[in-house]
Design an enzyme around this catalytic site. Sequence first.
Site, PDB file in Angstrom:
ATOM      1  N   LYS A 185      31.517 -14.139 -37.250  1.00  0.00           N
ATOM      2  CA  LYS A 185      32.414 -13.860 -36.136  1.00  0.00           C
ATOM      3  C   LYS A 185      31.683 -14.101 -34.823  1.00  0.00           C
ATOM      4  CE  LYS A 185      33.252 -10.281 -33.745  1.00  0.00           C
ATOM      5  NZ  LYS A 185      33.417 -10.973 -32.412  1.00  0.00           N
ATOM      6  N   GLY A 199      23.594  -7.796 -31.249  1.00  0.00           N
ATOM      7  CA  GLY A 199      24.284  -7.454 -30.010  1.00  0.00           C
ATOM      8  C   GLY A 199      23.713  -6.199 -29.389  1.00  0.00           C
ATOM      9  N   GLU A 252      20.157  -6.389 -35.205  1.00  0.00           N
ATOM     10  CA  GLU A 252      19.209  -6.971 -34.254  1.00  0.00           C
ATOM     11  C   GLU A 252      19.796  -6.697 -32.881  1.00  0.00           C
ATOM     12  OE1 GLU A 252      17.804  -8.755 -31.493  1.00  0.00           O
ATOM     13  OE2 GLU A 252      18.464 -10.684 -32.277  1.00  0.00           O
ATOM     14  N   CYS A 292      17.644 -10.961 -25.444  1.00  0.00           N
ATOM     15  CA  CYS A 292      17.173  -9.646 -25.864  1.00  0.00           C
ATOM     16  C   CYS A 292      15.652  -9.568 -25.875  1.00  0.00           C
ATOM     17  CB  CYS A 292      17.729  -9.306 -27.244  1.00  0.00           C
ATOM     18  SG  CYS A 292      17.376 -10.556 -28.512  1.00  0.00           S
ATOM     19  N   GLU A 344      18.609  -2.015 -20.435  1.00  0.00           N
ATOM     20  CA  GLU A 344      18.640  -3.466 -20.587  1.00  0.00           C
ATOM     21  C   GLU A 344      19.653  -4.056 -19.615  1.00  0.00           C
ATOM     22  OE1 GLU A 344      18.615  -6.671 -24.228  1.00  0.00           O
ATOM     23  OE2 GLU A 344      20.048  -5.032 -24.338  1.00  0.00           O
TER      24      GLU A 344
END
Length: 488
Positions: A183, A235, A257, A291, A391
Amino acid sequence: MGLTPANTSVLPKAGFIIGGEKTTDSSIGTYDHLYPATGKLTQAIPLGGKAEMDAAVAAARKALPGWRELPANEKRKLMLGFAALIREHFDEIKSIVMTENGSPDMMAEAFPEWIADLFEYNAGWADKIGGDMITTWPVPAFDYTIDEPYGVVGIIVPWNGPAISFGQMIAPAMAAGNTCIIKPSEFAPYSCIRLGELALEAGIPEGVINVVPGGGEGGSALCSHPGVDKLHFTGGGHTAQKVLSAAQPNMTPVGLELGGKSARLVFADSDRQKAVQAALMGCIPMSGQACIAGTRVLVEDSIYDSFVADVQNAVGYVKVGDPADKDTAMGPLIHQQQMERVLGFAERASANGAEVLTGGQRMGGDLAEGYFVGPTLVANVDNSHEVVRDEVFGPVVSFMRFKTEEEAIQLANDTPYGLAAYIESDDLTRVHRVAQALDAGSILVNNAYGLPAAAPFGGNKKSGVGRVGGIHGIREFIRTKNVYISMA
């Protein structure tokens, strides 16, 4: 002069690939995808919901026995053929990556080779997955293990690098004998769609790879589906909690992750030029929407002032602009909301006493219609500042001082994240010592920035669970069965 318009001619028709069939009818509607560099429409993206996920799971389950039992050497040959076809479509895939999320040409050109390499590497494991002989006692017995696929694997990939995630997740899952439903986000669906089409052209059996773009509704349907045997999500942490909640009723195992707030430790004995370039790597690749980016730069006190000045000067040589221009180093952010989020971090940092040295504003001129924010360097911060703790997922790098090696390690580890950490030092004894002390899944040394197919990648703490890459990535998609035969 203006920016080069999106190359929409190279984009595949948006839709779903389910059981070898391409469909465009959505049960829940569409999303207007905008080219991030200009804000102009590319296509209306059909969104996958429960109906589409039900069909994809059914197709994957139908294909599972045939793919699982296919001789390992045949799996290997098919995956190698797919990798070769990806290389044949190098220019097309590069253009698709540029258009779906605004990646500059100089970065997008690395993606097709990277994806092909991931399939070639993992194809090599297809005929080497086996089990172990187990020593038994106190009575005589013959005991062995069988490594087998989970079955149907649901894979949710992010918008910042969907093509790479396609290779990182689907290649090992396929090599291990699983069938897959991927997806991609509605924000960047095109590369996964085209790769799904190429897989069929390469002879990958129908239903082994199913592609269903969509948003939260599709993700929820996939994660809660009783026909899915394993999930892997890449994500943010907030969405990961929803994934875990949806998977919980079926006890579906989940690999994660997630995000990072990676520290880069710059010691006085480092190579100055390389270290300055390394510090900018927190901004430049994917416009900081990565990331793994080293967004917290910790600098030894004796060189702090001159080092920050050198980085600030180097920013002037970073070209931000048209993704189609081969000299462009940084493109736009993915969409309006992400741009506003990044600008909000810079604004609040300034309001809370930090010094924004460069950037922190939307860029104008020819870039005014796109979602462009230049490299943003923030000084005079400590580990309590929001811009250091959270983040940002944009081109924002903060600088802090340290006096001792011990203090540097303490600051680097004082974060809820643990995806990566960076060390800039020419003292290899120090490098090994500090690498062992840092709490992160990947340690990269002296301007290193790369994830080879054979290397494990994943995070500690709130940066995730599990690893992709190398044999560790294969193990993420196999489960072990034990067979015990009594000889008493």
